[in-house]
Design an enzyme around this catalytic site. Structure first.
Site, PDB file in Angstrom:
ATOM      1  N   GLU A 213       1.673  -5.845  10.729  1.00  0.00           N
ATOM      2  CA  GLU A 213       0.784  -4.674  10.664  1.00  0.00           C
ATOM      3  C   GLU A 213       0.952  -3.880  11.948  1.00  0.00           C
ATOM      4  O   GLU A 213       0.755  -4.422  13.043  1.00  0.00           O
ATOM      5  CB  GLU A 213      -0.666  -5.143  10.523  1.00  0.00           C
TER       6      GLU A 213
ATOM      7  N   GLU B  84       1.473   3.621   3.085  1.00  0.00           N
ATOM      8  CA  GLU B  84       1.882   3.038   4.371  1.00  0.00           C
ATOM      9  C   GLU B  84       3.410   3.035   4.369  1.00  0.00           C
ATOM     10  O   GLU B  84       4.053   2.151   3.822  1.00  0.00           O
ATOM     11  CB  GLU B  84       1.290   1.640   4.537  1.00  0.00           C
TER      12      GLU B  84
ATOM     13  N   HIS C 111       3.193  -3.538   6.788  1.00  0.00           N
ATOM     14  CA  HIS C 111       2.020  -2.674   6.634  1.00  0.00           C
ATOM     15  C   HIS C 111       1.871  -1.749   7.839  1.00  0.00           C
ATOM     16  O   HIS C 111       2.365  -2.030   8.932  1.00  0.00           O
ATOM     17  CB  HIS C 111       0.746  -3.516   6.513  1.00  0.00           C
TER      18      HIS C 111
ATOM     19  N   HIS D 286       0.867  -1.176   0.000  1.00  0.00           N
ATOM     20  CA  HIS D 286       0.000   0.000   0.000  1.00  0.00           C
ATOM     21  C   HIS D 286       0.906   1.229   0.000  1.00  0.00           C
ATOM     22  O   HIS D 286       1.708   1.422   0.916  1.00  0.00           O
ATOM     23  CB  HIS D 286      -0.933  -0.004   1.210  1.00  0.00           C
TER      24      HIS D 286
END
Length: 308
Positions: free
Chosen positions: A174, A22, A113, A19
């Protein structure tokens, strides 16, 4: 559980920028490339900036969410001029790091992430495999600056949609909360420490160190909850302040979850479950206010490397 010998981990891929907004993974990968970090003991390291177009644009993606493009169907679909960039990029990454499900795939794939939700550091993975659980336990035992948790997505390999599914073993890391398009030193340092611990574990494993079995807790996805909406599909409420920033706090029937814009409090109805990705910015377009999970305990065996 019985002792188990597993094949050595020879090659690891560390990926960031799946992404494009990010930024922790983007800058960790760039720094590793700058430092020419290509080995950790006997383990070879490949670093990849996975969605360079989205990174350059400062957006999550350009045409389609790359982190939903790694199903068998999309990876094997024919491409044309109208095929979204992210589908074509997923196929390139699959050729470079896979192919998914093959003997040629990298031994371990780690995708980095960020989330805008208050989730601390989370491992996200599909299959329950001993390598992933041992690495998770090692990080949980040695990283104390933030809560460390695991999320398991019970999805068949063919339908697994995110990049980490391409490796023989794989997980996403994450970490949040961090706004999109922003770098935070504390988040950057947490991810770097988690990677350092992972590489430390891999070096120990590959050099013949044995690891004791044990148990870990993981959150298994149950369902998603959307915002309340009117007949035109417009959201009519916001996450209630008692739920905001309380990812992984047990949600019980009767607890407040939304506050309508007119001031009414809407309460949760259903079995007791654990919310996560609460008020995640990127999920507004997906019509998801938060996910709900069960907490389960998983056992794993004593492992050592299998000699060739």
């Amino acid at each position: 559980m019985e002792r188990t010998s597993l094949p050595p981990i020879h090659n690891v891929a560390i990926c960031g920028g799946t992404h494009g907004n990010e930024l922790t993974g983007v800058y960790i990968v760039r720094e590793m490339q700058k430092q020419k970090m290509e080995k950790a003991g006997s383990v070879s390291i490949t670093t990849v900036e996975t969605n360079p177009r989205a990174v350059a644009a400062g957006r999550r993606y350009t045409e389609m969410d790359l982190n939903r493009c790694f199903t068998d169907v999309l990876l094997s679909s024919p491409t044309t001029e109208s095929t979204p960039y992210e589908v074509r990029r997923a196929q390139e990454l699959n050729a470079q790091l896979g192919p998914k499900g093959s003997a040629e795939a990298v031994d371990l794939l780690i995708d980095l992430h960020n989330t805008t939700s208050n989730m601390g550091l989370c491992f996200i993975f599909y299959s329950i495999d001993w390598i992933t659980l041992h690495i998770y336990k090692y990080i949980e035992n040695n990283l104390s600056s933030v809560p460390v948790r695991a999320i398991q997505l019970d999805i068949p390999s063919s339908e697994a949609y995110s990049l980490e599914s391409v490796g023989k073993h794989g997980f996403a890391i994450e970490v949040g909360p961090q706004p999109n398009g922003v770098l935070r030193a504390d988040i950057f340092n947490v991810v770097k420490e988690a990677l350092d611990l992972t590489l430390q574990w891999l070096q120990k494993f590959s050099s013949g160190h044995s690891f004791e079995g044990g148990t870990v807790e993981a959150y298994t996805f149950v369902k998603s909850v959307d915002y309340p909406r009117d007949s035109a599909g417009k959201a009519t409420a916001v996450i209630h302040q008692d739920l905001q920033d309380n990812d992984f706090k047990l949600l019980r029937s009767g607890d407040p979850v939304f506050q309508t814009f007119s001031g009414d409090i809407l309460k949760y109805e259903g079995e007791d479950l654990y919310p996560f990705f609460v008020n995640e910015c990127a999920y507004y377009e997906k019509k998801i206010a938060f996910h709900l999970a069960q907490r389960k305990t998983y056992s794993f065996p004593h492992i050592s490397v299998k000699n060739d």
